[in-house]
Design a protein around this motif. Structure first.
Motif: not given
Length: 211
Positions: A185-189
């Protein structure tokens, strides 16, 4: 006078709001490997390799791609690639994986920037300008592939060892995301720790790139 005071107050509040937005911490890039435990239209729960749990929101425009291995010979001059590499003690870049983009994805994420595989990791997205054999700095055996990857603001020389993963991808349906599937999973925190997915990779026949 009263009108001027109200205008000044409004301006001050607008400035404070602008400063607050400027000082708000930016969302951090995040990359998670895991196994899907459960999934709905809006959310996914996963188990991480260390046994920990994570939850991520899923946008309506979530990108799902299927990864598959290709050969080193599939990299050619003028290929558009994304090279994840680790910076060595002498500053040289040693590739961990090379993503060979399909023609329709040329230009995606172009540039050279820190990556999310840990300290010293980088991502270089650009066009292969030259392919030679040799070493980069003190890295390599003298017979390894060395790519010169060019992007709009510069270029990087990156050594691609024999154990680097060479991959490409094709778009996939969200139907591929089912419990038990191994994913990246690639995303933002966000500042509050919540994770928002932007894209999810699944591997064909279980193939996934290294962390």
């Amino acid at each position: 006078m009263k009108r001027r005071m109200l205008l000044a107050l409004a301006g001050g509040l607008s400035l404070q709001a602008g400063l607050a937005r400027a000082q708000a911490p930016a969302a951090q890039r995040v990359r998670l490997r895991g196994r899907i435990d459960s999934i709905s239209a809006e959310r996914m729960e996963v188990t991480l390799p260390d046994g920990g749990k994570a939850s991520a929101s899923l946008p309506a425009n979530l990108r799902v791609t299927e990864l598959m291995p290709v050969k080193l010979s599939d990299i050619r001059e003028d290929s558009y690639v994304g090279v994840a590499a680790m910076r060595q003690p002498d500053g040289a870049l040693r590739a961990v994986q090379v993503m060979v983009f399909p023609a329709s994805s040329r230009g995606v994420g172009e540039g050279h920037y820190p990556w999310v595989m840990g300290e010293g990791s980088t991502m270089t997205n650009g066009t292969v300008g030259s392919m030679t054999t040799g070493t980069v700095g003190r890295v390599g055996k003298g017979e390894d592939l060395v790519l010169t990857v060019r992007y709009k603001d510069g270029e990087q020389r990156i050594l691609v060892p024999e154990d680097a993963a060479i991959l490409t991808f094709t778009p996939a349906s969200r139907d591929r995301l089912v419990p038990g599937t191994e994913i990246i999973l690639n995303g933002t925190r966000a500042a509050d720790g919540s994770i928002a997915a932007a894209s999810i990779n699944v591997g064909k026949d279980g193939v996934l790139p290294p962390n």
